[in-house]
Design a protein around this motif. Structure first.
Motif, PDB file in Angstrom:
ATOM      1  N   ILE A 151       0.837  -1.203   0.000  1.00  0.00           N
ATOM      2  CA  ILE A 151       0.000   0.000   0.000  1.00  0.00           C
ATOM      3  C   ILE A 151       0.872   1.252   0.000  1.00  0.00           C
ATOM      4  O   ILE A 151       0.601   2.223  -0.714  1.00  0.00           O
ATOM      5  N   LEU A 152       1.937   1.224   0.767  1.00  0.00           N
ATOM      6  CA  LEU A 152       2.838   2.375   0.794  1.00  0.00           C
ATOM      7  C   LEU A 152       3.558   2.560  -0.539  1.00  0.00           C
ATOM      8  O   LEU A 152       3.986   3.672  -0.868  1.00  0.00           O
ATOM      9  N   GLN A 153       3.688   1.500  -1.340  1.00  0.00           N
ATOM     10  CA  GLN A 153       4.288   1.610  -2.675  1.00  0.00           C
ATOM     11  C   GLN A 153       3.334   2.258  -3.677  1.00  0.00           C
ATOM     12  O   GLN A 153       3.779   2.879  -4.636  1.00  0.00           O
ATOM     13  N   VAL A 154       2.015   2.099  -3.471  1.00  0.00           N
ATOM     14  CA  VAL A 154       1.051   2.579  -4.469  1.00  0.00           C
ATOM     15  C   VAL A 154       0.210   3.769  -4.010  1.00  0.00           C
ATOM     16  O   VAL A 154      -0.508   4.354  -4.820  1.00  0.00           O
ATOM     17  N   ASN A 155       0.292   4.154  -2.751  1.00  0.00           N
ATOM     18  CA  ASN A 155      -0.631   5.183  -2.249  1.00  0.00           C
ATOM     19  C   ASN A 155      -0.535   6.506  -3.009  1.00  0.00           C
ATOM     20  O   ASN A 155      -1.529   7.196  -3.190  1.00  0.00           O
ATOM     21  N   LYS A 156       0.615   6.859  -3.501  1.00  0.00           N
ATOM     22  CA  LYS A 156       0.772   8.138  -4.219  1.00  0.00           C
ATOM     23  C   LYS A 156       0.071   8.127  -5.584  1.00  0.00           C
ATOM     24  O   LYS A 156      -0.106   9.174  -6.202  1.00  0.00           O
ATOM     25  N   LEU A 157      -0.352   6.948  -6.037  1.00  0.00           N
ATOM     26  CA  LEU A 157      -1.093   6.843  -7.291  1.00  0.00           C
ATOM     27  C   LEU A 157      -2.543   7.294  -7.128  1.00  0.00           C
ATOM     28  O   LEU A 157      -3.278   7.370  -8.109  1.00  0.00           O
ATOM     29  N   PHE A 158      -2.934   7.589  -5.885  1.00  0.00           N
ATOM     30  CA  PHE A 158      -4.305   7.982  -5.575  1.00  0.00           C
ATOM     31  C   PHE A 158      -4.295   9.372  -4.931  1.00  0.00           C
ATOM     32  O   PHE A 158      -4.435   9.497  -3.719  1.00  0.00           O
TER      33      PHE A 158
ATOM     34  N   MET B 126       0.375   0.485 -10.870  1.00  0.00           N
ATOM     35  CA  MET B 126       0.363  -0.431  -9.725  1.00  0.00           C
ATOM     36  C   MET B 126       1.170  -1.693 -10.025  1.00  0.00           C
ATOM     37  O   MET B 126       1.907  -2.186  -9.174  1.00  0.00           O
ATOM     38  N   ARG B 127       1.049  -2.216 -11.249  1.00  0.00           N
ATOM     39  CA  ARG B 127       1.843  -3.400 -11.637  1.00  0.00           C
ATOM     40  C   ARG B 127       3.330  -3.091 -11.618  1.00  0.00           C
ATOM     41  O   ARG B 127       4.145  -3.942 -11.265  1.00  0.00           O
ATOM     42  N   ALA B 128       3.708  -1.886 -11.994  1.00  0.00           N
ATOM     43  CA  ALA B 128       5.121  -1.507 -11.960  1.00  0.00           C
ATOM     44  C   ALA B 128       5.629  -1.451 -10.520  1.00  0.00           C
ATOM     45  O   ALA B 128       6.765  -1.837 -10.248  1.00  0.00           O
ATOM     46  N   ALA B 129       4.781  -0.995  -9.593  1.00  0.00           N
ATOM     47  CA  ALA B 129       5.185  -0.873  -8.191  1.00  0.00           C
ATOM     48  C   ALA B 129       5.103  -2.198  -7.436  1.00  0.00           C
ATOM     49  O   ALA B 129       5.909  -2.464  -6.548  1.00  0.00           O
TER      50      ALA B 129
ATOM     51  N   ARG C 226      -7.773  -8.388 -14.574  1.00  0.00           N
ATOM     52  CA  ARG C 226      -8.503  -9.091 -15.621  1.00  0.00           C
ATOM     53  C   ARG C 226      -9.289  -8.085 -16.459  1.00  0.00           C
ATOM     54  O   ARG C 226      -9.915  -7.171 -15.917  1.00  0.00           O
ATOM     55  N   PRO C 227      -9.284  -8.283 -17.771  1.00  0.00           N
ATOM     56  CA  PRO C 227     -10.025  -7.364 -18.649  1.00  0.00           C
ATOM     57  C   PRO C 227     -11.525  -7.384 -18.327  1.00  0.00           C
ATOM     58  O   PRO C 227     -12.082  -8.413 -17.954  1.00  0.00           O
ATOM     59  N   GLY C 228     -12.147  -6.223 -18.469  1.00  0.00           N
ATOM     60  CA  GLY C 228     -13.594  -6.131 -18.321  1.00  0.00           C
ATOM     61  C   GLY C 228     -14.099  -5.970 -16.900  1.00  0.00           C
ATOM     62  O   GLY C 228     -15.303  -5.862 -16.687  1.00  0.00           O
ATOM     63  N   LEU C 229     -13.196  -5.958 -15.920  1.00  0.00           N
ATOM     64  CA  LEU C 229     -13.615  -5.788 -14.536  1.00  0.00           C
ATOM     65  C   LEU C 229     -13.361  -4.356 -14.074  1.00  0.00           C
ATOM     66  O   LEU C 229     -12.423  -3.709 -14.533  1.00  0.00           O
ATOM     67  N   ASP C 230     -14.198  -3.883 -13.177  1.00  0.00           N
ATOM     68  CA  ASP C 230     -14.012  -2.570 -12.564  1.00  0.00           C
ATOM     69  C   ASP C 230     -13.310  -2.784 -11.229  1.00  0.00           C
ATOM     70  O   ASP C 230     -13.861  -3.447 -10.334  1.00  0.00           O
ATOM     71  N   TYR C 231     -12.109  -2.234 -11.094  1.00  0.00           N
ATOM     72  CA  TYR C 231     -11.297  -2.468  -9.894  1.00  0.00           C
ATOM     73  C   TYR C 231     -11.420  -1.333  -8.885  1.00  0.00           C
ATOM     74  O   TYR C 231     -11.486  -0.161  -9.249  1.00  0.00           O
ATOM     75  N   MET C 232     -11.441  -1.751  -7.620  1.00  0.00           N
ATOM     76  CA  MET C 232     -11.486  -0.829  -6.487  1.00  0.00           C
ATOM     77  C   MET C 232     -10.454  -1.313  -5.465  1.00  0.00           C
ATOM     78  O   MET C 232     -10.225  -2.521  -5.323  1.00  0.00           O
ATOM     79  N   LEU C 233      -9.863  -0.368  -4.746  1.00  0.00           N
ATOM     80  CA  LEU C 233      -8.871  -0.686  -3.722  1.00  0.00           C
ATOM     81  C   LEU C 233      -9.319  -0.052  -2.410  1.00  0.00           C
ATOM     82  O   LEU C 233      -9.714   1.114  -2.384  1.00  0.00           O
ATOM     83  N   GLY C 234      -9.260  -0.827  -1.349  1.00  0.00           N
ATOM     84  CA  GLY C 234      -9.664  -0.264  -0.075  1.00  0.00           C
ATOM     85  C   GLY C 234      -9.143  -1.068   1.100  1.00  0.00           C
ATOM     86  O   GLY C 234      -8.744  -2.228   0.966  1.00  0.00           O
TER      87      GLY C 234
END
Length: 87
Positions: A33-40, A64-67, A74-82
């Motif tokens: 999470i600390l690796q990706v939090n700045k993306l939000f 996010m994949r880079a971090a 997966r294609p066609g899905l709506d992603y959420m992070l929490g």
């Protein structure tokens, strides 16, 4: 948040199908999470992404994949992070 609160937190990246079915779920660690939090940038002071659910756009997915290389989308899905409080 105190250290006890942090230890009680977990995070999920969820890919939702159109019928509100969680079709793809990935758990993340605090370090990830600390690796990706700045993306939000909309997170404000929510450094641990624990007080809201954040939509993950296709552009954010690539970053996010880079971090965090083990993440997949997966294609066609709506992603959420929490975050959530573990019981």
């Amino acid at each position: 948040m105190n250290n006890g609160d942090i230890e009680d937190l977990g995070w999920e990246l969820i890919g939702w199908e159109g019928d509100d079915h969680p079709a793809h779920v990935t758990n993340l660690t605090r370090d990830e999470i600390l690796q990706v939090n700045k993306l939000f940038p909309e997170r404000g002071e929510d450094e641990l992404l624990a007080t809201a659910v954040y939509p993950v756009s296709p552009e954010t997915q690539s970053a996010m994949r880079a971090a965090v290389p083990h993440l997949s989308f997966r294609p066609g899905l709506d992603y959420m992070l929490g975050g959530f409080r573990r019981e």
